[in-house]
Enzyme design. Structure first.
Site, mmCIF file in Angstrom:
data_model
loop_
_atom_site.group_PDB
_atom_site.id
_atom_site.type_symbol
_atom_site.label_atom_id
_atom_site.label_comp_id
_atom_site.label_asym_id
_atom_site.label_seq_id
_atom_site.Cartn_x
_atom_site.Cartn_y
_atom_site.Cartn_z
ATOM 1 N N HIS A 49 73.916 17.320 -59.949
ATOM 2 C CA HIS A 49 73.020 16.155 -59.803
ATOM 3 C C HIS A 49 71.837 16.650 -59.369
ATOM 4 C CE1 HIS A 49 71.696 12.307 -58.580
ATOM 5 N NE2 HIS A 49 71.352 12.832 -57.321
ATOM 6 N N THR A 98 63.733 5.720 -64.518
ATOM 7 C CA THR A 98 64.396 4.707 -63.737
ATOM 8 C C THR A 98 66.110 5.058 -63.334
ATOM 9 O OG1 THR A 98 65.527 4.160 -66.044
ATOM 10 C CG2 THR A 98 63.733 2.786 -65.392
ATOM 11 N N HIS A 103 67.067 14.169 -66.689
ATOM 12 C CA HIS A 103 67.578 13.728 -67.999
ATOM 13 C C HIS A 103 66.560 13.991 -68.759
ATOM 14 C CE1 HIS A 103 66.498 9.913 -66.331
ATOM 15 N NE2 HIS A 103 65.903 9.588 -67.714
HETATM 16 P P1 AMP Z 1 64.518 6.949 -67.647
HETATM 17 O O1 AMP Z 1 63.741 5.732 -67.762
HETATM 18 O O2 AMP Z 1 63.494 8.061 -68.208
HETATM 19 O O3 AMP Z 1 64.706 7.203 -66.154
HETATM 20 O O4 AMP Z 1 65.647 6.935 -68.689
HETATM 21 C C1 AMP Z 1 66.949 6.358 -68.297
HETATM 22 C C2 AMP Z 1 67.462 6.161 -69.595
HETATM 23 O O5 AMP Z 1 68.876 5.680 -69.454
HETATM 24 C C3 AMP Z 1 66.762 4.748 -70.370
HETATM 25 O O6 AMP Z 1 66.230 5.157 -71.338
HETATM 26 C C4 AMP Z 1 68.022 3.853 -70.381
HETATM 27 O O7 AMP Z 1 68.193 3.003 -71.706
HETATM 28 C C5 AMP Z 1 69.252 4.758 -70.240
HETATM 29 N N1 AMP Z 1 70.439 4.286 -69.814
HETATM 30 C C6 AMP Z 1 70.604 3.422 -68.599
HETATM 31 N N2 AMP Z 1 71.792 3.124 -68.610
HETATM 32 C C7 AMP Z 1 72.612 3.712 -69.367
HETATM 33 C C8 AMP Z 1 73.945 3.811 -69.730
HETATM 34 N N3 AMP Z 1 74.940 3.297 -69.118
HETATM 35 N N4 AMP Z 1 74.383 4.590 -70.861
HETATM 36 C C9 AMP Z 1 73.392 5.133 -71.596
HETATM 37 N N5 AMP Z 1 72.151 5.058 -71.446
HETATM 38 C C10 AMP Z 1 71.555 4.451 -70.380
HETATM 39 ZN ZN ZN Z 2 73.773 12.255 -60.578
#
Ligand code: AMP
Ligand code: ZN
Length: 117
Positions: A49, A98, A103
């Site tokens: 993390h 978000t 990632h």
């Molecule tokens: P970011 O906005 O760069 O932080 O990317 C977060 C990403 O996580 C977004 O593209 C979301 O669609 C994706 N996301 C959120 N929840 C999940 C989930 N449970 N499984 C897969 N992807 C997710």
């Molecule tokens: Zn984490």
């Protein structure tokens, strides 16, 4: 390895929350984005993390390097490399981050515009 049991992506990597897994090993976990922005949209995370790129320390260089190398392997496995693909790391709210577990978005299967939105 450091973990955060309230973090969505730690919980996905642990198997506590289901996701469409693409790849995993001892260091990284990769899964399909739930809201895909391209025909192929995979997220790859280090199991460790780390909240964002802004939280990286010198001790994280190896795990981030490994995560990037695995991202390239996944892109080849999914045959994204021939036409090209994009890696995106949103960092901080203004950039659109978000989920605060670092990632890399692997986006492919369509032409990408530049500059990004
Ligand atoms: P970011 O906005 O760069 O932080 O990317 C977060 C990403 O996580 C977004 O593209 C979301 O669609 C994706 N996301 C959120 N929840 C999940 C989930 N449970 N499984 C897969 N992807 C997710
Ligand atoms: Zn984490």
């Amino acid at each position: 390895m450091a973990n955060n049991d309230r973090c969505l992506f730690c919980r996905i990597a642990n198997g506590e929350i289901s996701a469409r897994k693409v790849y995993e090993d001892d260091d990284v976990f990769a899964f399909e984005d739930i809201n895909p922005q391209a025909p192929t949209h995979v997220l790859i995370i280090p199991r460790k993390h780390i909240a964002s790129m802004d939280d990286l320390g010198d001790g994280d260089a190896a795990i981030i390097g490994t995560t990037l190398a695995r991202a390239a392997d996944i892109a080849r496995t999914l045959h994204l490399n021939s036409d090209g693909y994009r890696l995106v790391v949103n960092t901080g709210e203004a950039a659109g981050q978000t989920v605060f577990h670092v990632h890399f978005h692997i986006l492919g299967g369509r032409n990408m515009g530049w500059p990004p939105g």
